[in-house]
Design a protein around this motif. Structure first.
Motif, PDB file in Angstrom:
ATOM      1  N   ARG A 100      -5.716  11.031 -11.354  1.00 14.81           N
ATOM      2  CA  ARG A 100      -7.063  11.004 -12.275  1.00 14.81           C
ATOM      3  C   ARG A 100      -7.936  11.137 -11.212  1.00 14.81           C
ATOM      4  NH1 ARG A 100      -7.351   4.284 -13.599  1.00 14.81           N
ATOM      5  NH2 ARG A 100      -7.420   3.492 -11.748  1.00 14.81           N
ATOM      6  N   SER A 101      -8.728  11.246 -11.732  1.00  9.12           N
ATOM      7  CA  SER A 101     -10.794  11.759 -10.851  1.00  9.12           C
ATOM      8  C   SER A 101     -11.013  10.875 -10.567  1.00  9.12           C
ATOM      9  CB  SER A 101     -11.437  12.522 -11.722  1.00  9.12           C
ATOM     10  OG  SER A 101     -12.865  12.751 -10.501  1.00  9.12           O
ATOM     11  N   ASP A 102     -11.161  10.513  -9.148  1.00  6.48           N
ATOM     12  CA  ASP A 102     -11.529   9.305  -8.088  1.00  6.48           C
ATOM     13  C   ASP A 102     -13.103   9.098  -8.126  1.00  6.48           C
ATOM     14  OD1 ASP A 102     -11.741  10.636  -6.824  1.00  6.48           O
ATOM     15  OD2 ASP A 102     -10.934  10.125  -4.744  1.00  6.48           O
ATOM     16  N   LYS A 103     -14.167  10.323  -9.525  1.00  4.83           N
ATOM     17  CA  LYS A 103     -15.289  10.027  -8.979  1.00  4.83           C
ATOM     18  C   LYS A 103     -15.576   8.260  -9.905  1.00  4.83           C
ATOM     19  CE  LYS A 103     -15.645  14.276 -10.139  1.00  4.83           C
ATOM     20  NZ  LYS A 103     -16.679  15.734 -11.371  1.00  4.83           N
ATOM     21  N   GLY A 104     -16.183   8.015  -8.951  1.00  3.01           N
ATOM     22  CA  GLY A 104     -17.240   6.361  -9.102  1.00  3.01           C
ATOM     23  C   GLY A 104     -16.209   5.254  -8.685  1.00  3.01           C
ATOM     24  N   GLN A 105     -15.039   6.072  -8.300  1.00  2.00           N
ATOM     25  CA  GLN A 105     -14.187   4.624  -7.378  1.00  2.00           C
ATOM     26  C   GLN A 105     -14.679   4.526  -5.963  1.00  2.00           C
ATOM     27  OE1 GLN A 105     -11.190   3.900  -9.357  1.00  2.00           O
ATOM     28  NE2 GLN A 105     -11.754   4.793 -10.948  1.00  2.00           N
ATOM     29  N   GLU A 106     -15.280   3.394  -6.292  1.00  2.00           N
ATOM     30  CA  GLU A 106     -15.761   2.458  -5.089  1.00  2.00           C
ATOM     31  C   GLU A 106     -14.441   1.622  -3.939  1.00  2.00           C
ATOM     32  OE1 GLU A 106     -18.519   0.405  -4.180  1.00  2.00           O
ATOM     33  OE2 GLU A 106     -19.707   1.751  -6.041  1.00  2.00           O
ATOM     34  N   ASN A 107     -13.439   1.170  -4.429  1.00  2.00           N
ATOM     35  CA  ASN A 107     -12.606   0.641  -3.664  1.00  2.00           C
ATOM     36  C   ASN A 107     -11.097   1.157  -4.291  1.00  2.00           C
ATOM     37  OD1 ASN A 107     -14.058  -1.269  -2.706  1.00  2.00           O
ATOM     38  ND2 ASN A 107     -13.489  -2.782  -4.478  1.00  2.00           N
ATOM     39  N   GLN A 108     -11.256   2.551  -4.107  1.00  2.00           N
ATOM     40  CA  GLN A 108      -9.715   3.327  -3.860  1.00  2.00           C
ATOM     41  C   GLN A 108      -8.259   2.577  -3.053  1.00  2.00           C
ATOM     42  OE1 GLN A 108      -9.947   7.733  -3.496  1.00  2.00           O
ATOM     43  NE2 GLN A 108      -7.841   8.160  -3.608  1.00  2.00           N
ATOM     44  N   VAL A 109      -7.645   2.888  -4.031  1.00  2.00           N
ATOM     45  CA  VAL A 109      -5.998   2.074  -3.672  1.00  2.00           C
ATOM     46  C   VAL A 109      -5.450   3.183  -2.857  1.00  2.00           C
ATOM     47  CG1 VAL A 109      -3.798   1.138  -4.219  1.00  2.00           C
ATOM     48  CG2 VAL A 109      -6.234   0.316  -5.680  1.00  2.00           C
ATOM     49  N   MET A 110      -4.483   3.166  -1.592  1.00  2.00           N
ATOM     50  CA  MET A 110      -4.237   3.468  -0.754  1.00  2.00           C
ATOM     51  C   MET A 110      -2.325   3.614  -1.321  1.00  2.00           C
ATOM     52  SD  MET A 110      -6.904   4.343   0.811  1.00  2.00           S
ATOM     53  CE  MET A 110      -6.487   5.468   2.734  1.00  2.00           C
ATOM     54  N   GLN A 111      -1.899   3.081  -1.694  1.00  2.00           N
ATOM     55  CA  GLN A 111      -0.540   3.061  -2.251  1.00  2.00           C
ATOM     56  C   GLN A 111      -0.214   2.200  -3.566  1.00  2.00           C
ATOM     57  OE1 GLN A 111       1.266   1.696   1.676  1.00  2.00           O
ATOM     58  NE2 GLN A 111       0.594  -1.167   0.772  1.00  2.00           N
ATOM     59  N   LYS A 112       0.961   2.577  -3.726  1.00  2.00           N
ATOM     60  CA  LYS A 112       1.563   1.812  -5.422  1.00  2.00           C
ATOM     61  C   LYS A 112       2.989   1.474  -5.142  1.00  2.00           C
ATOM     62  CE  LYS A 112      -2.059   1.782  -8.229  1.00  2.00           C
ATOM     63  NZ  LYS A 112      -2.635   1.362  -9.624  1.00  2.00           N
ATOM     64  N   LEU A 113       3.164   0.959  -5.314  1.00  2.00           N
ATOM     65  CA  LEU A 113       4.690   0.395  -5.558  1.00  2.00           C
ATOM     66  C   LEU A 113       4.946  -0.593  -6.780  1.00  2.00           C
ATOM     67  CD1 LEU A 113       7.479  -0.534  -4.069  1.00  2.00           C
ATOM     68  CD2 LEU A 113       6.674  -2.494  -3.714  1.00  2.00           C
ATOM     69  N   TYR A 114       6.310   0.193  -7.603  1.00  2.00           N
ATOM     70  CA  TYR A 114       7.113  -0.358  -8.634  1.00  2.00           C
ATOM     71  C   TYR A 114       8.281  -0.818  -8.828  1.00  2.00           C
ATOM     72  CZ  TYR A 114       2.948   2.525 -10.617  1.00  2.00           C
ATOM     73  OH  TYR A 114       1.415   2.956 -10.739  1.00  2.00           O
ATOM     74  N   GLU A 115       7.878  -1.337  -9.859  1.00  2.00           N
ATOM     75  CA  GLU A 115       9.480  -2.378  -9.653  1.00  2.00           C
ATOM     76  C   GLU A 115      10.279  -1.699 -11.089  1.00  2.00           C
ATOM     77  OE1 GLU A 115      11.021  -6.696  -8.193  1.00  2.00           O
ATOM     78  OE2 GLU A 115      10.825  -6.583 -10.620  1.00  2.00           O
ATOM     79  N   ILE A 116      11.122  -1.434 -10.905  1.00  2.00           N
ATOM     80  CA  ILE A 116      12.297  -0.320 -12.084  1.00  2.00           C
ATOM     81  C   ILE A 116      13.180  -1.120 -12.171  1.00  2.00           C
ATOM     82  CG2 ILE A 116      12.555   1.843 -13.339  1.00  2.00           C
ATOM     83  CD1 ILE A 116      10.263   3.284 -11.546  1.00  2.00           C
ATOM     84  N   HIS A 117      13.619  -1.627 -13.380  1.00  2.00           N
ATOM     85  CA  HIS A 117      14.955  -2.266 -13.445  1.00  2.00           C
ATOM     86  C   HIS A 117      15.337  -1.257 -14.566  1.00  2.00           C
ATOM     87  CE1 HIS A 117      14.402  -6.529 -12.361  1.00  2.00           C
ATOM     88  NE2 HIS A 117      12.880  -5.959 -11.845  1.00  2.00           N
ATOM     89  N   ARG A 118      16.486  -0.849 -14.148  1.00  2.00           N
ATOM     90  CA  ARG A 118      17.259   0.138 -15.124  1.00  2.00           C
ATOM     91  C   ARG A 118      19.152  -0.942 -16.350  1.00  2.00           C
ATOM     92  NH1 ARG A 118      18.377   2.949 -10.047  1.00  2.00           N
ATOM     93  NH2 ARG A 118      20.394   1.998  -9.920  1.00  2.00           N
ATOM     94  N   PRO A 119      19.202  -0.462 -17.274  1.00  2.00           N
ATOM     95  CA  PRO A 119      20.369  -0.989 -17.838  1.00  2.00           C
ATOM     96  C   PRO A 119      21.273  -0.702 -17.506  1.00  2.00           C
ATOM     97  CG  PRO A 119      18.888   0.810 -19.188  1.00  2.00           C
ATOM     98  CD  PRO A 119      17.777   0.049 -18.329  1.00  2.00           C
ATOM     99  N   LYS A 120      21.228   0.997 -16.696  1.00  2.00           N
ATOM    100  CA  LYS A 120      22.704   1.351 -16.956  1.00  2.00           C
ATOM    101  C   LYS A 120      22.356   2.906 -15.960  1.00  2.00           C
ATOM    102  CE  LYS A 120      22.390   4.888 -20.199  1.00  2.00           C
ATOM    103  NZ  LYS A 120      22.385   5.880 -20.612  1.00  2.00           N
ATOM    104  N   ASP A 121      23.546   3.073 -14.999  1.00  2.00           N
ATOM    105  CA  ASP A 121      23.626   4.276 -14.597  1.00  2.00           C
ATOM    106  C   ASP A 121      23.072   5.462 -14.840  1.00  2.00           C
ATOM    107  OD1 ASP A 121      23.840   2.787 -11.464  1.00  2.00           O
ATOM    108  OD2 ASP A 121      26.574   2.657 -12.382  1.00  2.00           O
ATOM    109  N   TYR A 122      22.516   6.149 -14.480  1.00  2.00           N
ATOM    110  CA  TYR A 122      21.694   7.387 -15.148  1.00  2.00           C
ATOM    111  C   TYR A 122      22.480   8.685 -14.496  1.00  2.00           C
ATOM    112  CZ  TYR A 122      18.465   4.886 -17.482  1.00  2.00           C
ATOM    113  OH  TYR A 122      18.547   3.850 -18.701  1.00  2.00           O
TER     114      TYR A 122
END
Length: 141
Positions: A100-122
């Motif tokens: 998303r556009s960061d216009k007006g964002q003061e505390n910009q996050v430098m990284q994101k981490l997500y945990e993904i649980h999958r019910p099976k192999d794909y």
């Protein structure tokens, strides 16, 4: 009689311990609160970045769980991290990432981490950034 009541209670307890079984779930994780293995992976990926990658990394930790790490390289100039969605479509796991556009964002996050649980192999893992298919820069195990 007490033994008969104990059995259903134990079965209910065991079923409650496996809340994610059979469901695809994902959640954002604070990188500072991640396990040592995940922190080491993130550090190594940041060290190896040279400005030419796409900043999308996967770390497999268990058969039913992996981590998605997005670094600063993921972001285009003037953008910040936006939404994520993860869907299963038959034998494909698809991750949708948006900026998303960061216009007006003061505390910009430098990284994101997500945990993904999958019910099976794909069979396939597909990643889309802002509606366009892209690739994973590195997959670790």
């Amino acid at each position: 009689m007490k033994k008969l009541l104990l059995l259903p209670f134990m079965l209910l307890l065991l079923m409650g311990c496996n809340v994610n079984d059979g469901k695809l779930t994902f959640s954002e994780i604070n990188p500072e609160k991640a396990s040592a293995t995940v922190k080491d992976f993130i550090t190594q990926m940041e060290i190896n970045e040279d400005g030419t990658g796409n900043g999308i990394y996967i770390l497999n930790v268990k058969k039913d769980k992996f981590y998605l790490f997005l670094s600063q390289e993921f972001l285009d100039k003037g953008k910040s991290f936006g939404s994520i969605d993860v869907k299963e479509e038959e034998d494909t796991l698809t991750i949708y990432l948006n900026e998303r556009s960061d216009k007006g964002q003061e505390n910009q996050v430098m990284q994101k981490l997500y945990e993904i649980h999958r019910p099976k192999d794909y069979e396939f893992l597909r990643v889309f950034k802002n509606g366009e298919e892209t690739h994973i820069q590195t997959v670790g195990a």
